[in-house]
Scaffold this active site. Structure first.
Site, short mmCIF file in Angstrom:
data_model
loop_
_atom_site.label_atom_id
_atom_site.label_comp_id
_atom_site.label_asym_id
_atom_site.label_seq_id
_atom_site.Cartn_x
_atom_site.Cartn_y
_atom_site.Cartn_z
N TRP A 96 0.87 -1.19 0.00
CA TRP A 96 0.00 0.00 0.00
C TRP A 96 0.90 1.24 0.00
O TRP A 96 2.06 1.17 0.43
CB TRP A 96 -0.93 0.00 1.22
CG TRP A 96 -0.25 0.02 2.56
CD1 TRP A 96 0.05 -1.08 3.31
CD2 TRP A 96 0.21 1.16 3.29
NE1 TRP A 96 0.69 -0.69 4.47
CE2 TRP A 96 0.79 0.68 4.48
CE3 TRP A 96 0.19 2.53 3.08
CZ2 TRP A 96 1.34 1.51 5.45
CZ3 TRP A 96 0.75 3.37 4.03
CH2 TRP A 96 1.31 2.87 5.20
N GLU A 139 7.29 8.03 14.15
CA GLU A 139 7.52 7.44 12.82
C GLU A 139 8.41 8.35 11.97
O GLU A 139 9.24 7.87 11.20
CB GLU A 139 6.19 7.20 12.10
CG GLU A 139 5.28 6.16 12.75
CD GLU A 139 5.73 4.73 12.51
OE1 GLU A 139 6.69 4.52 11.76
OE2 GLU A 139 5.13 3.82 13.11
N GLU A 177 8.85 1.43 6.31
CA GLU A 177 8.49 2.29 7.44
C GLU A 177 8.24 3.73 7.00
O GLU A 177 7.43 4.43 7.59
CB GLU A 177 9.62 2.27 8.48
CG GLU A 177 9.71 0.99 9.29
CD GLU A 177 8.64 0.92 10.37
OE1 GLU A 177 8.09 1.96 10.74
OE2 GLU A 177 8.35 -0.21 10.82
N HIS A 180 4.80 5.11 6.81
CA HIS A 180 3.98 5.32 8.01
C HIS A 180 3.90 6.81 8.38
O HIS A 180 2.82 7.36 8.59
CB HIS A 180 4.53 4.51 9.19
CG HIS A 180 4.58 3.04 8.93
ND1 HIS A 180 5.15 2.14 9.80
CD2 HIS A 180 4.11 2.30 7.89
CE1 HIS A 180 5.03 0.91 9.30
NE2 HIS A 180 4.41 0.99 8.14
N GLU A 230 8.87 -3.27 17.59
CA GLU A 230 7.89 -3.52 16.54
C GLU A 230 6.57 -3.98 17.17
O GLU A 230 5.50 -3.60 16.71
CB GLU A 230 8.39 -4.57 15.54
CG GLU A 230 9.58 -4.12 14.72
CD GLU A 230 9.26 -3.04 13.68
OE1 GLU A 230 8.11 -2.59 13.58
OE2 GLU A 230 10.20 -2.64 12.97
N THR A 233 4.84 -0.94 18.68
CA THR A 233 4.18 -0.07 17.69
C THR A 233 2.94 -0.77 17.11
O THR A 233 1.94 -0.12 16.82
CB THR A 233 5.13 0.34 16.55
OG1 THR A 233 5.83 -0.80 16.10
CG2 THR A 233 6.09 1.40 16.99
N ASP A 262 1.79 -3.67 9.15
CA ASP A 262 3.23 -3.65 8.78
C ASP A 262 4.10 -3.94 10.00
O ASP A 262 5.07 -4.70 9.93
CB ASP A 262 3.63 -2.25 8.27
CG ASP A 262 3.34 -2.04 6.79
OD1 ASP A 262 2.79 -2.94 6.15
OD2 ASP A 262 3.69 -0.95 6.29
N GLU A 263 3.75 -3.30 11.11
CA GLU A 263 4.57 -3.46 12.32
C GLU A 263 4.58 -4.94 12.76
O GLU A 263 5.60 -5.46 13.21
CB GLU A 263 4.05 -2.59 13.47
CG GLU A 263 3.79 -1.11 13.14
CD GLU A 263 5.03 -0.31 12.83
OE1 GLU A 263 6.11 -0.88 12.62
OE2 GLU A 263 4.92 0.93 12.77
N HIS A 266 6.96 -6.84 10.64
CA HIS A 266 8.34 -6.54 11.05
C HIS A 266 8.69 -7.24 12.37
O HIS A 266 9.80 -7.73 12.54
CB HIS A 266 8.54 -5.03 11.20
CG HIS A 266 8.37 -4.27 9.91
ND1 HIS A 266 8.12 -2.91 9.87
CD2 HIS A 266 8.41 -4.69 8.63
CE1 HIS A 266 8.03 -2.53 8.58
NE2 HIS A 266 8.19 -3.59 7.82
#
Ligand SMILES: [Fe+2]
Ligand SMILES: [Fe+2]
Length: 397
Positions: A96, A139, A177, A180, A230, A233, A262-263, A266
């Site tokens: 995305w 971020e 990242e 974000h 990670e 977050t 996403d976090e 990760h």
């Protein structure tokens, strides 16, 4: 990364809160009872005041604590990392992008979409915005986190375009990242609810200050830190998504939720690295885990400053705690999760030092929970605090 959300667990284990919290006078530091007083030690150096950095404290700087022969472990894991870690990156074409969640400036409907976004954001309370801004600023200090990863011996990107699996991971992780902060920043700008100049100033201060994670160029410590962060977050963005939904902004909920996912990916990658280190070098890894937890996991934006509030991070953290976005309980929960994820309690054949480290880590969660309960019981009635990020409007802390 980066807690993210940025969090110091001791921020909400305060023995006392500022007495005058109605105005700017809250800038004075106030005494804290931190977990460090019972589970760790620290020595700090007061940094000189400079016009381009805020008055900050960092710890004594320890460098290159990993024995040089252990660099070979990371060299030998090159192929393993290619097959097991790089697979957690998403191809760019499948990722995305911030624009997917923002009004399209080339569309006829742009102004209407912005209007809708602004209408929705009117329903969001100021304290929620304080937490969202703090998350966004965290971020936005991404250059610091890439620098931090490139301090680590044996895994750093030696050239800026190194072809090792470790360097490929770090660059691609950074690139993921980077979306974000971009997305949250643009959303915040369009909302019209926040003082963008104060936010931008805070970001500039924060990147200029760096961070002090105490990972000592040591990838054992570094990847334990990133595993923790990670997950932190993931939790905090997940909670801001939940709150946005509760306040009726489903699009913002989607934004926070997609970042949280996403976090999570990760977190999976970083925890796998530590899982592998536990397999290869259980003694060294459990010692590193205990060391990191004794020092406490400082949150990536712990040096944040807006040019006014000397305790900005603590104040932001207090609001995040009150809203349940990131709390002392989350800190203990993350630790409990990692202890289970890495099966620390089941390790055998450790040295006597390793056994002590194992005991320390495995008994730390209930100790942290007890300290938190005591701190909660002692906590004073809430006061109010002005945040420059929202034009000095007051929120409860
Ligand atoms: Fe992250
Ligand atoms: Fe992030």
């Amino acid at each position: 990364m980066a807690c993210r959300l940025a969090f110091r667990p001791d921020a909400y284990l305060c023995a006392s809160r500022p007495r005058d919290v109605g105005g700017r006078s809250v800038a004075a530091r106030y005494p804290k009872v931190s977990m460090a007083s019972t589970v760790g030690t620290s020595s700090r150096i007061l940094m000189p005041k400079k016009p381009f950095t805020p008055p900050r404290e960092v710890h004594e700087q320890i460098t290159h604590s990993m024995p040089s022969q252990k660099i070979e472990i990371f060299k030998s894991l090159e192929d393993w990392a290619k097959d097991n870690i790089l697979v957690h990156l998403k191809p760019v074409e499948k990722c995305w992008q911030p624009q997917d969640f923002l009004p399209d400036p080339s569309a006829e409907s742009f102004h209407d979409e912005v209007k809708e976004l602004r209408e929705r954001s009117k329903e969001l309370p100021d304290d929620f915005f304080v937490v969202l801004v703090g998350d966004m600023i965290t971020e936005e200090a991404l250059p610091t986190y890439q620098t931090m990863l490139n301090t680590l011996d044996g895994v750093r990107d030696e050239t800026g375009a190194s072809t090792t699996s470790w360097a490929i991971w770090t660059r691609a992780w950074t690139a993921e990242e980077n979306r974000h902060g971009d997305l949250l920043n643009k959303y915040m700008y369009l909302s019209g609810r926040v003082d963008m100049k104060q936010i931008e100033r805070t970001i500039q201060y924060l990147i200029g200050s760096g961070m002090d994670p105490r990972t000592e160029n040591n990838p054992y410590l570094g990847f334990i830190y990133t595993s923790f962060q990670e997950r932190a977050t993931f939790i905090s963005h997940g909670n801001t998504a939940r709150l946005a939904k509760e306040h009726g902004d489903l699009k913002l909920a989607q934004v926070c939720g997609i970042i949280a996912s996403d976090e999570k990916r990760h977190e999976t990658a970083y925890t796998k690295i530590i899982e592998k280190l536990f397999e290869i070098d259980p003694d060294g890894t459990v010692l590193a885990f205990a060391d990191m937890m004794k020092k406490k996991i400082s949150m990536p934006a712990h040096l944040m400053f807006d040019g006014r509030d000397d305790n900005l991070f603590e104040h932001f953290s207090t609001v995040a705690q009150r809203l349940g976005v990131y709390t002392a309980k989350d800190y203990a929960d993350i630790l409990e999760f990692l202890v289970g994820r890495w099966k620390v309690g089941e390790l055998t054949g450790l040295s006597s030092e390793g056994n002590k480290a194992q005991d320390f880590v495995c008994t730390l969660v209930p100790r942290i929970r007890r300290l938190d309960e005591r701190a909660q019981a002692r906590s004073k009635p809430a006061g109010k605090m002005r945040f420059s990020w929202i034009y000095d409007r007051e929120v409860m802390i």
